[in-house]
Write a protein that holds these residues in place. Structure first.
Motif, short mmCIF file in Angstrom:
data_model
loop_
_atom_site.label_atom_id
_atom_site.label_comp_id
_atom_site.label_asym_id
_atom_site.label_seq_id
_atom_site.Cartn_x
_atom_site.Cartn_y
_atom_site.Cartn_z
N PHE A 1 -6.46 4.60 -6.13
CA PHE A 1 -7.70 4.88 -5.41
C PHE A 1 -7.67 6.33 -4.96
O PHE A 1 -6.78 6.75 -4.24
CB PHE A 1 -7.84 3.97 -4.20
N TYR B 1 -2.91 -0.20 -8.57
CA TYR B 1 -4.35 0.04 -8.48
C TYR B 1 -4.54 1.36 -7.74
O TYR B 1 -4.30 1.45 -6.54
CB TYR B 1 -5.04 -1.12 -7.74
N ILE C 1 0.88 -1.17 0.00
CA ILE C 1 0.00 0.00 0.00
C ILE C 1 0.91 1.21 0.00
O ILE C 1 1.84 1.32 0.81
CB ILE C 1 -0.91 0.00 1.24
N LYS D 1 1.77 -6.42 -6.32
CA LYS D 1 0.59 -5.61 -6.56
C LYS D 1 0.70 -4.40 -5.63
O LYS D 1 1.11 -4.53 -4.48
CB LYS D 1 -0.66 -6.43 -6.22
N ILE E 1 -9.42 -2.60 -1.24
CA ILE E 1 -8.37 -3.63 -1.24
C ILE E 1 -8.98 -5.01 -1.02
O ILE E 1 -8.64 -5.96 -1.72
CB ILE E 1 -7.32 -3.32 -0.15
N TYR F 1 -1.34 -0.93 -4.14
CA TYR F 1 -2.56 -0.14 -3.98
C TYR F 1 -2.14 1.26 -3.59
O TYR F 1 -1.51 1.46 -2.54
CB TYR F 1 -3.48 -0.75 -2.92
N GLN G 1 -10.46 -6.51 -4.09
CA GLN G 1 -9.43 -6.95 -5.05
C GLN G 1 -8.73 -8.23 -4.58
O GLN G 1 -8.37 -9.07 -5.41
CB GLN G 1 -8.38 -5.86 -5.25
N GLU G 2 -8.52 -8.36 -3.28
CA GLU G 2 -7.69 -9.44 -2.75
C GLU G 2 -8.46 -10.71 -2.38
O GLU G 2 -7.88 -11.78 -2.34
CB GLU G 2 -6.91 -8.95 -1.53
#
Length: 138
Positions: free
Chosen positions: A119, A117, A69, A91, A130, A93, A133-134
């Motif tokens: 936001f 991704y 993140i 990945k 999150i 966020y 998505q996860e």
């Protein structure tokens, strides 16, 4: 369904957002995710030896996470962590706290990689973003 306990995260951000970082972490942990490393407890390093120890722990936290993140805007360290996560094909966020990511004159090309991704919205909705998505159904 995936078990969120198997999903691990690392949060990269500026020290000025420590309360938000810890709040997000607590909310994600309440959803069943696990934080790989809490760098907010480090305080300011006062020697090169401490910098080295912290750097290695942070790198391990990023290496061991399933997703990173990134709180934007981040400081120098957070941007390095973003780069490490990108190189490790994690990945990411990205929580845009300023809406600058959407400003073509101020954004970075790297925030538009396929593994990022973005936001921009209510901070309270970010953990749910999150989670959606996860946590996937097989």
């Amino acid at each position: 369904m995936y078990d969120t306990n198997l999903k691990k995260f690392y949060i990269a951000g500026s020290f000025r957002y420590v309360s938000l970082i810890n709040e997000l972490s607590a909310r994600l942990e309440s959803l069943g995710f696990t934080r790989t490393y809490d760098w907010t407890k480090n305080g300011k390093a006062d020697s090169f030896e401490k910098l080295s120890k912290i750097a290695n722990k942070e790198y391990k936290g990023i290496r061991d996470c399933d997703f990173l993140i990134f709180l934007f805007p981040g400081g120098k360290g957070a941007n390095v962590e973003f780069g490490i996560a990108t190189a490790l094909k994690k990945k990411i966020y990205l929580l845009d706290l300023t809406n600058e990511i959407q400003d073509f004159e101020k954004t970075s090309t790297f925030y538009y990689l396929d593994n990022v991704y973005r936001f921009a919205g209510n901070v309270d909705d970010f953990p749910k973003f999150i989670e959606v998505q996860e946590v996937k159904v097989d």
